[in-house]
Design a protein around this motif. Structure first.
Motif, short mmCIF file in Angstrom:
data_model
loop_
_atom_site.label_atom_id
_atom_site.label_comp_id
_atom_site.label_asym_id
_atom_site.label_seq_id
_atom_site.Cartn_x
_atom_site.Cartn_y
_atom_site.Cartn_z
N ASN A 1 20.11 5.58 -10.78
CA ASN A 1 21.53 5.37 -10.93
C ASN A 1 22.10 4.73 -9.93
N ILE A 2 21.22 3.70 -9.06
CA ILE A 2 21.92 2.99 -8.00
C ILE A 2 22.04 1.60 -8.41
N THR A 3 23.25 1.08 -8.11
CA THR A 3 23.67 -0.45 -8.45
C THR A 3 23.07 -1.25 -7.64
N VAL A 4 22.17 -2.21 -7.82
CA VAL A 4 21.42 -3.06 -7.13
C VAL A 4 22.28 -4.39 -7.03
N LEU A 5 22.73 -5.00 -5.92
CA LEU A 5 23.58 -6.18 -5.80
C LEU A 5 22.72 -7.23 -5.17
N GLN A 6 22.27 -8.40 -5.79
CA GLN A 6 21.52 -9.51 -5.16
C GLN A 6 22.69 -10.56 -5.29
N HIS B 1 23.76 11.73 -6.37
CA HIS B 1 24.70 12.00 -7.67
C HIS B 1 26.17 11.49 -7.31
N ILE B 2 26.30 10.67 -6.38
CA ILE B 2 27.56 9.98 -5.69
C ILE B 2 27.34 8.62 -6.38
N PRO B 3 28.38 8.11 -6.43
CA PRO B 3 28.59 6.22 -6.93
C PRO B 3 27.65 5.74 -5.70
N ALA B 4 26.60 5.07 -5.86
CA ALA B 4 25.69 4.38 -5.03
C ALA B 4 25.54 3.00 -5.22
N PHE B 5 25.33 2.10 -4.20
CA PHE B 5 25.17 0.78 -4.24
C PHE B 5 24.20 0.20 -3.26
N ALA B 6 23.37 -0.89 -3.42
CA ALA B 6 22.18 -0.88 -2.67
C ALA B 6 21.92 -2.78 -2.56
N VAL B 7 21.45 -3.01 -1.37
CA VAL B 7 20.78 -4.44 -1.62
C VAL B 7 19.22 -4.22 -1.10
N LEU B 8 18.64 -5.34 -1.38
CA LEU B 8 17.01 -5.24 -0.94
C LEU B 8 16.90 -5.73 0.54
N GLY B 9 15.91 -5.22 1.18
CA GLY B 9 15.40 -5.87 2.51
C GLY B 9 14.23 -6.85 2.54
N ASN B 10 13.84 -7.47 3.85
CA ASN B 10 12.68 -8.15 3.76
C ASN B 10 11.51 -7.57 3.30
N GLY C 1 0.79 -1.09 -0.08
CA GLY C 1 -0.11 0.00 -0.03
C GLY C 1 0.83 1.22 -0.03
N ASP C 2 2.05 1.17 0.07
CA ASP C 2 2.95 2.35 0.15
C ASP C 2 3.28 2.81 -1.27
N PRO C 3 3.51 4.07 -1.29
CA PRO C 3 3.88 4.80 -2.66
C PRO C 3 5.34 4.26 -3.21
N LEU C 4 5.14 3.19 -4.07
CA LEU C 4 6.42 2.31 -4.28
C LEU C 4 7.09 3.22 -5.52
N GLU C 5 6.53 4.01 -6.15
CA GLU C 5 7.13 5.12 -7.14
C GLU C 5 8.05 6.01 -6.60
N ARG C 6 7.75 6.29 -5.21
CA ARG C 6 8.47 7.59 -4.33
C ARG C 6 9.77 7.15 -4.20
N VAL C 7 10.00 5.77 -4.38
CA VAL C 7 11.58 5.38 -3.99
C VAL C 7 12.41 5.97 -4.90
N GLN C 8 12.17 5.86 -6.28
CA GLN C 8 13.04 6.55 -7.35
C GLN C 8 12.95 7.82 -7.31
N TYR D 1 10.05 -4.45 -9.15
CA TYR D 1 9.59 -2.95 -9.35
C TYR D 1 10.71 -2.27 -8.58
N LEU D 2 10.83 -2.50 -7.36
CA LEU D 2 11.87 -1.68 -6.52
C LEU D 2 13.19 -1.59 -7.05
N ARG D 3 13.63 -2.87 -7.53
CA ARG D 3 14.92 -2.75 -7.98
C ARG D 3 15.06 -2.01 -9.15
N GLN D 4 14.06 -2.06 -10.11
CA GLN D 4 14.29 -1.23 -11.14
C GLN D 4 14.00 0.32 -10.87
N GLY D 5 13.29 0.63 -9.83
CA GLY D 5 13.29 2.11 -9.45
C GLY D 5 14.72 2.47 -9.00
#
Length: 276
Positions: free
Chosen positions: A137-142, A110-119, A96-103, A128-132
């Motif tokens: 411009n955030i690299t997602v690592l799974q 604007h700095i090199p950024a990397f991310a992982v997903l949470g539970n 129910g949260d505004p998922l589009e707001r993540v992006q 969808y969240l990974r795509q956002g």
């Protein structure tokens, strides 16, 4: 002595970082703390002496977290002059949260950024969240790693997927990765640090716990340990590596969701070469 007692009594050594509260001039519910932490690491490339890494975690974008808190934290990144940004999961809470707001809220990085997903990301809309995040411009690592060059030297970022939702695979994450040099591990769930290769001088950054959310020193640690989650907040020296558990930025608008003794946090690490 049980494993949990041992962890709480000896190996889980909480650091006392320099903490600075960041408050809107007129006050408000979006204030947070910046924790500044120096970490000495074996094997750090000389070029990365003094490298500054900012960590954001557990944003929980939606009705329980003020947008202004996240917007201000993102703006602070460039003001602080950090070299690298990492995000350690739980960008939303439920479908129910505004998922589009993540992006939208994170595009300002604007700095090199990397991310992982949470539970919560896995329980909501991981693809969808990974795509956002990637569109921001955030690299997602799974369960994988990447090597980036900063200050002319390689830095390996290893992203372990979430353990709470059953997606973590440490072996796959480290497969083929450099075994020396500057290395940084991202893992939403702190307990993942127990599965990392021993005595590697790794810095593992995680979140998930919100610092206990309602924190009473001594009691909160025992409750989390009983739930097989003995790492609650701050720094822990574990098996020849370093773990830092960020309290997260999310939750804390009015009386709907609140924190006691666990203020929202952005952490900034200054990496140092370990001198024996």
């Amino acid at each position: 002595m049980s494993r949990r007692q041992f962890v709480l009594g000896s190996t889980a050594v909480l650091a006392t970082p320099y903490v600075e509260k960041v408050v809107r001039p007129k006050g408000g519910t979006w204030e947070f703390e910046i924790s500044r932490v120096d970490v000495a690491l074996r094997g750090l490339d000389p070029a990365h002496e003094g490298l500054r890494v900012a960590q954001l975690s557990d944003l929980h974008i939606g009705p329980s977290t003020p947008d202004g808190r996240i917007i201000h934290a993102v703006r602070m990144l460039e003001r602080e002059g950090v070299d690298l940004v990492v995000l350690t999961g739980d960008y939303v809470t439920n479908k129910g949260d505004p998922l589009e707001r993540v992006q939208e809220l994170l595009t300002g990085i604007h700095i090199p950024a990397f991310a992982v997903l949470g539970n919560h990301d896995h329980w909501t809309a991981p693809a969808y969240l990974r795509q956002g995040l990637e569109r921001a411009n955030i690299t997602v690592l799974q369960n994988t790693h990447t090597v980036t060059r900063i200050r002319g030297a390689p830095l390996t970022v290893l992203g372990v997927d979430d353990a709470r939702s059953g997606h973590a695979d440490v072996e796959a994450t480290f497969r083929g990765a450099p075994t020396s040099g500057s290395r940084l591990v991202l893992a939403h769930t702190p307990i993942t640090a127990d599965s990392l290769p021993e005595s590697q001088g790794l810095l593992c950054l995680s979140g998930h716990t919100h610092g206990g959310q309602v924190y009473v020193r001594g009691i909160t640690e025992r409750v989390y340990a009983a739930l097989d989650s003995p790492y609650v907040r701050g720094r822990y020296d574990l098996r020849g590596n370093v773990l830092y558990v960020n309290r997260g930025l999310g939750y804390g608008r009015g009386g709907r969701k609140y924190r006691i003794g666990a203020d929202p946090e952005m952490s900034i690490f200054t990496l140092r070469r370990f001198e024996a």
